[in-house]
Design a protein around this motif. Structure first.
Motif, PDB file in Angstrom:
ATOM      1  N   ILE A  22       1.205  -1.117  -0.183  1.00 38.50           N
ATOM      2  CA  ILE A  22       0.011  -0.057   0.072  1.00 38.50           C
ATOM      3  C   ILE A  22       0.957   1.621   0.108  1.00 38.50           C
ATOM      4  N   PHE A  23       1.870   1.472   0.365  1.00 40.80           N
ATOM      5  CA  PHE A  23       2.616   2.428   1.046  1.00 40.80           C
ATOM      6  C   PHE A  23       3.987   1.923   0.406  1.00 40.80           C
ATOM      7  N   PRO A  24       4.928   1.866  -0.823  1.00 40.75           N
ATOM      8  CA  PRO A  24       6.202   1.537  -0.693  1.00 40.75           C
ATOM      9  C   PRO A  24       6.874   2.631  -0.817  1.00 40.75           C
ATOM     10  N   SER A  25       7.065   3.967  -0.889  1.00 45.05           N
ATOM     11  CA  SER A  25       7.572   4.609  -0.462  1.00 45.05           C
ATOM     12  C   SER A  25       7.616   4.517   1.593  1.00 45.05           C
ATOM     13  N   ILE A  26       6.596   4.717   1.792  1.00 42.58           N
ATOM     14  CA  ILE A  26       6.790   4.959   3.357  1.00 42.58           C
ATOM     15  C   ILE A  26       7.883   3.849   3.251  1.00 42.58           C
TER      16      ILE A  26
END
Length: 61
Positions: A22-26
């Motif tokens: 869902i949040f690859p950059s985080i």
């Protein structure tokens, strides 16, 4: 017993995969920060995770 172990691993991988899905950059930034921890900090988090896991297993029984 073996099917319970397979279900447990399946749930582990399911939960571990949610954040990078869902949040690859985080997830990437968090992983970079964790690599900067010293050995003592990593061991503390590992110990805490094991202790929490044992407590949850005992509560579930």
């Amino acid at each position: 017993m073996p099917e319970t172990l397979v279900i447990a691993f399946g749930l582990f991988f399911l939960l571990e995969g949610i954040l990078p899905l869902i949040f690859p950059s985080i997830w990437r930034e968090t992983f970079k920060k964790v690599t900067e921890f010293n050995d003592g900090q990593i061991r503390f988090f590992g110990f805490f995770s094991v202790l929490l896991g044992i407590m949850l297993i005992l509560i579930a029984n």
